[in-house]
Design an enzyme around this catalytic site. Structure first.
Site, PDB file in Angstrom:
ATOM      1  CD  GLU A 247      12.907  -2.477 -10.843  1.00 54.08           C
ATOM      2  OE1 GLU A 247      11.972  -2.898 -10.724  1.00 54.08           O
ATOM      3  OE2 GLU A 247      13.195  -1.119 -11.055  1.00 54.08           O
ATOM      4  CG  ASP A 322      10.811   2.436 -15.066  1.00 46.65           C
ATOM      5  OD1 ASP A 322      10.282   1.809 -15.816  1.00 46.65           O
ATOM      6  OD2 ASP A 322      10.896   2.531 -13.750  1.00 46.65           O
ATOM      7  CD  GLU A 350       6.174   3.487 -12.246  1.00 44.53           C
ATOM      8  OE1 GLU A 350       6.086   2.467 -13.138  1.00 44.53           O
ATOM      9  OE2 GLU A 350       7.052   3.398 -11.390  1.00 44.53           O
TER      10      GLU A 350
HETATM   11  C1  GCU Z   1       9.435   0.358 -12.665  1.00 46.56           C
HETATM   12  C2  GCU Z   1       8.361   0.096 -11.678  1.00 46.56           C
HETATM   13  C3  GCU Z   1       8.192  -1.097 -10.862  1.00 46.56           C
HETATM   14  C4  GCU Z   1       8.165  -2.279 -11.722  1.00 46.56           C
HETATM   15  C5  GCU Z   1       9.152  -2.128 -12.841  1.00 46.56           C
HETATM   16  C6  GCU Z   1       9.252  -3.269 -14.041  1.00 46.56           C
HETATM   17  O1  GCU Z   1      10.446   0.112 -12.069  1.00 46.56           O
HETATM   18  O2  GCU Z   1       8.404   1.102 -10.838  1.00 46.56           O
HETATM   19  O3  GCU Z   1       7.028  -0.871 -10.128  1.00 46.56           O
HETATM   20  O4  GCU Z   1       8.043  -3.367 -11.112  1.00 46.56           O
HETATM   21  O5  GCU Z   1       9.220  -0.818 -13.678  1.00 46.56           O
HETATM   22  O6  GCU Z   1       8.640  -2.822 -15.091  1.00 46.56           O
HETATM   23  O7  GCU Z   1       9.668  -4.435 -13.839  1.00 46.56           O
END
Ligand code: GCU
Length: 615
Positions: A247, A322, A350
């Protein structure tokens, strides 16, 4: 005189009842100042154990004994009025157990029982729903941190990662490290070690190296020096948690190096001090772009199994996507055999209604342990749901998830009901009429959530970004497909669901044989994961003879009815058992939850109905 004392007592008791705001969590003991604690050993930890017992224990005498013959570091034995343990932390755990009325031998299953805080340095919290961070840099509220440490110690948590996995490089600068030291000093007597999330490119981002290539000597040197600096301040520092090439976070992949190259470089820097690296497997969209997202972690890490240093642990979310309300377990746990694994659970809700829904997560975590044996794991991490809200977690019942995480980290064999019962009695009242009803409600709350959000294996149909509420029609052309709900359900006029069987992406093949076979075959795939693994015609006959579309409608409807039951039970039946403020706050949130559950049902059935009714 007697009467005055009594009325004073009743008055203060009534005031105490009114004043309950949840801040005391499950530690609502009233001081009795009765017990005498005898011990030959002494340490700051033992002083805390002693003080807890002398203040709150209802018995007369307790002996605290260090006993080198105990089988492990953290376990304890409570026999008669003696608590024995090999280490002082064990005595503290034993003291809290005794206060809960638990006796006998108890030994933790996992040595690493960690909270992961996704707290940013500016006080905000990624996926936090209970106010700002309790770690207020350069103006630490030491009492608050002490209260936090005490709560954790009471359930056996022994490590805290203080900052977000999307880590700011600034955390490794000297001014911040001095603050980390202050926190470590407060947590230490409670048996809790401090860990940090690090940004892989820190040395470069801080302008101290030209690259962050893990095979570059100046980079490795920088980390070695940094480790030295940290351990000088915090001799028992736990280690690093790393989110790399995931990400948008930097990582070794930026230099064509592997995760093993990156993890090992850090592991070497920490090794002289006994530190560990927890390297996350939550990666997608990098090296295996285009592959079914749930397969990418295995594709990425399996070839590296065996190449990691012995102080590296791979940390993986319980499911392969997730933190959805229901996922199958992650096949990493079947595939990574030579490298130690840790599971990452998400305590903060979440995708489960955040701090507005009452959802008790222990049944979900127990489901994971039905498939993955604790003996396969070196540790367990929980993404914390803690913030500066007076009641710590936003929702009074979200406290149960913090509690349950700690209890399961200690003993994953405990049933979710046992933990709920314990927590309800400690947090509210031990009146059976309350406890029995609420235990049932807690136990069904997770299944309710699955049903009103995403029954039968549907997944990731949340509103974009904030993940509260439904958006099954979500598609934004400029985003990666893996962020778009329509990619996950693929509904059209014939069918719905994601074919992950051998006729589709073959994600089923990443599981061990018996499980792979079970998921791969539509006949044996559990119906609650049907649309996760299979693409299914709307007219498909379910096991009870109804069509898929009928079943989907039934599930959504049932989910709402379950929340109606929860809400009406609390509203009409529980008021007399709970102090005013906490009753009202839970009541308000249940009303919110019901409204949101109805929204989920209506939006999803309207949307899917457009296709399903075209038959
Ligand atoms: C999910 C979450 C993010 C977080 C990511 C992670 O995608 O929405 O906010 O950073 O997980 O676990 O790294």
């Amino acid at each position: 005189m007697k009467r005055i004392v009594w009325s004073f007592f009743i008055l203060t008791a009534a005031m105490a009842l009114q004043a309950e705001d949840g801040h005391q969590l499950w530690l609502r003991y009233q001081p009795v100042n009765k017990a005498k604690v005898v011990t030959e050993a002494s340490s700051p930890t033992i002083s805390i154990a002693k003080q807890e017992l002398e203040t709150y224990y209802n018995g007369e005498n307790v002996t605290l004994k260090l006993d080198a013959t105990m089988p492990d570091d953290d376990g304890y034995r409570i026999e008669g009025s003696t608590i024995s343990a090999r280490r002082d932390a064990g005595l503290l755990y034993g003291a809290f157990a005794l206060l809960r009325g638990q006796y006998g031998d108890s030994h933790p299953t996992f040595n690493l029982r960690l909270l992961n805080h996704w707290d940013n340095l500016d006080g905000s919290i990624e996926r936090g729903y209970a106010g700002e961070s309790i770690f207020e840099w350069f103006k630490l509220d030491e009492q608050l941190i002490r209260d936090y440490a005490r709560a954790n110690a009471s359930i056996g948590i022994n490590g805290s990662v203080l900052n977000n996995v999307n880590a700011s490089p600034k955390i490794l600068t000297t001014p911040y490290l001095k603050e980390v030291k202050k926190i470590a000093d407060i947590l230490r007597p409670y048996g809790i070690k401090v860990y940090l999330s690090i940004n892989f490119a820190s040395p470069m981002a801080l302008g101290e190296t030209k690259t962050a290539d893990p095979l570059n000597k100046s980079v490795a040197k920088w980390w070695q020096k940094k480790a030295k600096e940290i351990y000088k301040l915090i001799p028992d520092f736990g280690g690093f948690l790393v989110k790399a090439n995931s990400e948008g976070q930097p990582g070794p992949g930026d230099y064509n190096r592997t995760h093993a190259d990156g993890a090992n470089m850090l592991a070497d820097a920490l090794k002289p001090f006994n530190g560990i690296v927890m390297w996350r497997c939550f990666v997608y969209g990098a090296n295996h772009k285009g592959e079914d997202r749930v397969k990418q972690a295995v594709s990425e890490f399996k070839p590296l199994d065996g190449l990691f240093r012995d102080n590296v642990i791979l940390q993986t979310k319980n499911g392969p996507l997730d933190f959805q309300p229901r996922e199958p377990y992650s096949p990493i746990f079947d595939q990574i055999k030579k490298t130690p694994n840790m599971v990452e659970l998400q305590i903060t809700q979440e995708y489960l209604g955040q701090s507005r829904h009452l959802v008790y997560l222990a049944p979900m975590w127990k489901e994971f342990f039905d498939y993955v044996s604790p003996s396969q794991l070196k540790g367990i991490a929980g993404v914390a749901n803690i913030g500066k809200d007076r009641n710590w977690c936003g929702h009074h019942f979200s406290q149960a998830n913090w509690y349950a995480f700690g209890r399961l980290a200690w003993n994953p064999d405990l049933s979710s009901n046992t933990i709920a019962e314990e927590w309800l009695e400690l947090t509210f009242t031990n009146d059976k009429r309350f406890v029995d009803s609420m235990m049932r409600l807690m136990e069904m709350s997770r299944e309710a959530c699955v049903k009103y959000m995403m029954p039968l294996g549907l997944h990731h149909i949340f509103k974009f970004d904030h993940h509260y509420g439904p958006e099954p029609d979500g598609f934004i052309a400029s985003y990666p497909l893996e962020w778009c709900p329509v990619y996950y359900h693929k509904a059209n006029n014939d069918s719905i669901g994601f074919d992950r069987s051998h006729t589709g992406t073959n994600a089923t093949s990443q599981y061990r044989k018996d499980i792979a076979d079970m998921y791969d075959n539509i006949e044996t795939c559990p119906e609650d994961l049907l649309l996760w693994f299979h693409r299914v015609p709307w007219t498909y006959k379910m096991k009870d003879g109804s069509t898929l579309w009928e079943s989907l409608q039934f599930e959504y409807q049932l989910g709402v009815i379950m929340v109606e039951t929860m809400q009406t039970t609390w509203h009409y039946k529980m008021r007399n058992f709970v102090d005013e403020q906490r009753w009202r706050e839970v009541d308000e949130r249940l009303a919110d939850q019901l409204q949101n559950a109805r929204e989920w049902r209506d939006v999803c059935l309207n949307y899917f109905g457009q296709f399903a009714t075209k038959q």
